[in-house]
Design an enzyme around this catalytic site. Structure first.
Site, PDB file in Angstrom:
ATOM      1  CG  ASP A   1      66.648  27.171  19.616  1.00 16.33           C
ATOM      2  OD1 ASP A   1      67.139  26.202  20.217  1.00 16.33           O
ATOM      3  OD2 ASP A   1      66.856  28.349  19.950  1.00 16.33           O
TER       4      ASP A   1
ATOM      5  CG  ASP B   1      70.744  26.494  20.268  1.00 12.31           C
ATOM      6  OD1 ASP B   1      69.991  25.521  20.372  1.00 12.31           O
ATOM      7  OD2 ASP B   1      70.740  27.456  21.053  1.00 12.31           O
TER       8      ASP B   1
ATOM      9  CD  GLU C   1      67.410  24.744  23.940  1.00  9.71           C
ATOM     10  OE1 GLU C   1      67.242  25.762  24.639  1.00  9.71           O
ATOM     11  OE2 GLU C   1      67.857  24.762  22.776  1.00  9.71           O
TER      12      GLU C   1
ATOM     13  CG  ASP D   1      64.032  25.743  27.376  1.00  9.83           C
ATOM     14  OD1 ASP D   1      63.054  25.863  28.138  1.00  9.83           O
ATOM     15  OD2 ASP D   1      64.849  26.666  27.170  1.00  9.83           O
TER      16      ASP D   1
ATOM     17  CG  ASP E   1      64.354  28.150  23.834  1.00  4.89           C
ATOM     18  OD1 ASP E   1      64.173  28.968  22.915  1.00  4.89           O
ATOM     19  OD2 ASP E   1      65.331  28.205  24.607  1.00  4.89           O
TER      20      ASP E   1
ATOM     21  CG  HIS F   1      65.134  36.273  27.595  1.00  9.38           C
ATOM     22  ND1 HIS F   1      64.556  35.520  26.618  1.00  9.38           N
ATOM     23  CD2 HIS F   1      66.302  35.656  27.900  1.00  9.38           C
ATOM     24  CE1 HIS F   1      65.322  34.479  26.351  1.00  9.38           C
ATOM     25  NE2 HIS F   1      66.397  34.528  27.119  1.00  9.38           N
TER      26      HIS F   1
ATOM     27  CD  GLU G   1      68.125  26.886  28.662  1.00  7.39           C
ATOM     28  OE1 GLU G   1      67.227  27.582  29.174  1.00  7.39           O
ATOM     29  OE2 GLU G   1      68.362  26.864  27.447  1.00  7.39           O
TER      30      GLU G   1
ATOM     31  CG  HIS H   1      70.989  23.980  24.969  1.00  6.50           C
ATOM     32  ND1 HIS H   1      70.762  24.892  25.964  1.00  6.50           N
ATOM     33  CD2 HIS H   1      70.694  24.608  23.815  1.00  6.50           C
ATOM     34  CE1 HIS H   1      70.340  26.038  25.431  1.00  6.50           C
ATOM     35  NE2 HIS H   1      70.290  25.884  24.121  1.00  6.50           N
TER      36      HIS H   1
ATOM     37  CG  ASP I   1      62.218  38.010  25.485  1.00  7.05           C
ATOM     38  OD1 ASP I   1      63.191  38.313  24.792  1.00  7.05           O
ATOM     39  OD2 ASP I   1      62.136  36.950  26.141  1.00  7.05           O
TER      40      ASP I   1
HETATM   41  C1  XLS Z   1      69.777  29.851  24.172  1.00  7.30           C
HETATM   42  C2  XLS Z   1      68.949  29.484  25.307  1.00  7.30           C
HETATM   43  C3  XLS Z   1      68.079  30.621  25.864  1.00  7.30           C
HETATM   44  C4  XLS Z   1      67.555  30.284  27.227  1.00  7.30           C
HETATM   45  C5  XLS Z   1      66.962  31.453  27.951  1.00  7.30           C
HETATM   46  O1  XLS Z   1      70.400  29.018  23.544  1.00  7.30           O
HETATM   47  O2  XLS Z   1      68.189  28.379  24.943  1.00  7.30           O
HETATM   48  O3  XLS Z   1      67.046  30.908  24.992  1.00  7.30           O
HETATM   49  O4  XLS Z   1      66.602  29.260  27.189  1.00  7.30           O
HETATM   50  O5  XLS Z   1      67.843  32.496  28.052  1.00  7.30           O
HETATM   51 CA    CA Z   2      66.647  27.294  26.067  1.00 11.55          CA
HETATM   52 CA    CA Z   3      68.631  26.767  22.181  1.00  9.66          CA
END
Ligand code: XLS
Ligand code: CA
Ligand code: CA
Length: 453
Positions: free
Chosen positions: A317, A315, A276, A304, A347, A109, A240, A279, A112
């Site tokens: 991750d 979420d 993702e 992702d 991710d 991003h 996304e 998600h 980042d």
């Molecule tokens: C958040 C998203 C984010 C996107 C990029 O849940 O996964 O990280 O991948 O903004």
């Molecule tokens: Ca993501």
């Molecule tokens: Ca995520």
């Protein structure tokens, strides 16, 4: 791939280049399945998998959660005196990590990569400076940018949305950020640019004009696309999908919703989806479902790679480790023709209490091995052909005669209905009683995943 830290401060001392040692290795800092140059079908593993490291989780996140303060003390922040210096050191740490791990790509991003300044001009200047350093490091190491994106969700100004904000002034702020982030992607030869609509949705419909917000989102995306195209962005724009979190409802709910949105607003030529796994789960779908839906609708783009926890619905991750999931994902990806501009971006974040520098390496090694093993199993499924042949045979009545005429649109509804009672039609209590053979196919899948076939 050259190791970056040579001549700079080393942020992961004691950890060298990660090598493939095979499934019998006991070394936690070695690959068991990911053997980058091994050929699988028509490509090498590294060409198939196109692994990317997510800048935000790996070098930005510090273990903070809603109940507690940071637990990850990053040396690249600790040894800096200004925010810019911290970001420069973070870049060094990141390229050291990419090259030691052997990841070919990374994603970031805008925020980042560079800190937000006091005004949009300063923020853009910060980003331009950091991008020039990233460009040098990309050149020195061969590591490439899979995609860039703009963070349109952290700053308080976006609490009511970015492109879908009810205040026009915020939409303009978002555009300023996206323009600078697209410029960064162009400068770094990014293969993609992602829009994740974190706050593009609503918390309640009581205060929301849903139609107007969706129109604004489409307008914003079309304008950003036009800007990118006229300024030399040759990559793919991705949306996304995510159903919720942080909003109660996000407009890019899932793949099917996004594909419908793109068609409704005429955006389908330039946009694909970045899917993702976590998600998909939040939307109530399997990861495989989202991948196959994207392929079927012609919007498959990038992934992702992570996992959630089926029991808590957040979420989370986490790094992917489930070989069944990675096998079915790689099968869907291979059947979709494999990645072109996309790849597998981790991710994913190490846990709050994973505080050893080696934990970040081991997390990525596990994810890369899980997808390499999934790739091998998916290739076994394709080469063996049993599963494909079963599915093909299941639809065989559409490959000939009236079934074929129906599929090709060469039959009207009356003729179709008349076939129900035509001489020679199967008795109504017999027709349709063919086993789906789910259990046999699940047993077969187990053999592929376990590597017996
Ligand atoms: C958040 C998203 C984010 C996107 C990029 O849940 O996964 O990280 O991948 O903004
Ligand atoms: Ca993501
Ligand atoms: Ca995520």
């Amino acid at each position: 791939m050259a190791e970056y830290f040579v001549g700079h401060k080393e942020y992961f001392p004691g950890i060298g280049k990660i090598h493939y040692e095979g499934p019998t290795s006991d070394n936690p800092l070695a690959f068991k399945y990911y053997n980058p140059d091994r050929r699988v079908g028509d490509k090498t593993m590294r060409e198939h998998l196109r692994f990317a490291v997510a800048y935000w989780h790996s070098f930005g996140a510090d273990g903070t959660d809603p109940f507690g303060d940071a637990t990850h003390i990053h040396p690249w922040t600790a040894d800096a005196t200004t925010a810019m210096e911290a970001h420069e050191h973070k870049l060094d740490a990141a390229f050291e990590f990419f090259t030691k791990l052997g990841a070919d790509f990374y994603c970031f991003h805008d925020r980042d990569m560079a800190p937000e300044g006091d005004n949009p001009g300063q923020s853009e200047k910060n980003l331009v400076h950091m991008v020039s350093l990233a460009k040098e490091r990309q050149k020195a190491t061969g590591v490439r940018l899979l995609w860039a994106t703009a963070n349109l969700f952290s700053h308080p100004r976006y609490m009511n949305g970015a492109a879908t904000n009810p205040e026009f002034g915020v939409v303009a702020q978002a555009a300023g950020q996206v323009k600078a982030a697209i410029d960064a992607a162009i400068e770094l030869g990014g293969q993609g640019y992602v829009f994740w609509g974190g706050r593009e949705g609503y918390m309640t419909l009581l205060n929301t004009d849903l139609k107007r917000e969706k129109d604004h989102l489409a307008r914003f995306l079309a304008m950003a696309r036009d800007y990118g195209r006229t300024h030399g962005f040759k990559g793919v724009f991705y949306i996304e999908p995510k159903p919720m979190e942080p909003t109660k409802h996000q407009y890019d709910f899932d793949v099917e919703t996004v594909a419908g949105f793109l068609r409704a607003y005429g955006l389908e030529k330039d946009f694909r989806v970045n899917i993702e796994a976590n998600h998909a789960e939040l939307a109530g779908h399997d990861f495989q479902h989202e991948l196959e839906t994207a392929a079927a609708l012609g919007v498959f783009g990038s992934v992702d790679a992570n996992r959630g926890d089926p029991r808590n619905g957040w979420d989370t991750d986490q790094f992917p480790i489930n070989a069944y999931d990675t096998t079915l994902a790689m099968l869907a990806i291979l059947r979709a023709g494999g990645f072109t501009t996309g790849g597998l971006n981790f991710d994913a974040k190490i846990r709050r209490n994973s505080v050893d520098p080696a934990d970040l390496f081991e997390a990525h090694i596990g994810g890369m091995d899980a997808f390499a093993a999934g790739l091998l199993a998916a290739q076994r499924i394709i080469e063996d052909g049993k599963l494909g042949a079963f599915v093909k045979q299941r639809y065989d009545s559409f490959d000939r005669g009236d079934g074929k005429r129906f599929e090709e649109g060469r039959m009207n509804f009356e003729a179709l209905a008349a076939l129900a009672s035509a001489p020679g039609a199967e008795a109504t209590d017999k027709v349709g009683r063919t086993s789906g053979k789910q259990e046999r196919l699940e047993n077969l899948l187990m053999r592929y995943v376990l590597g017996v076939e």
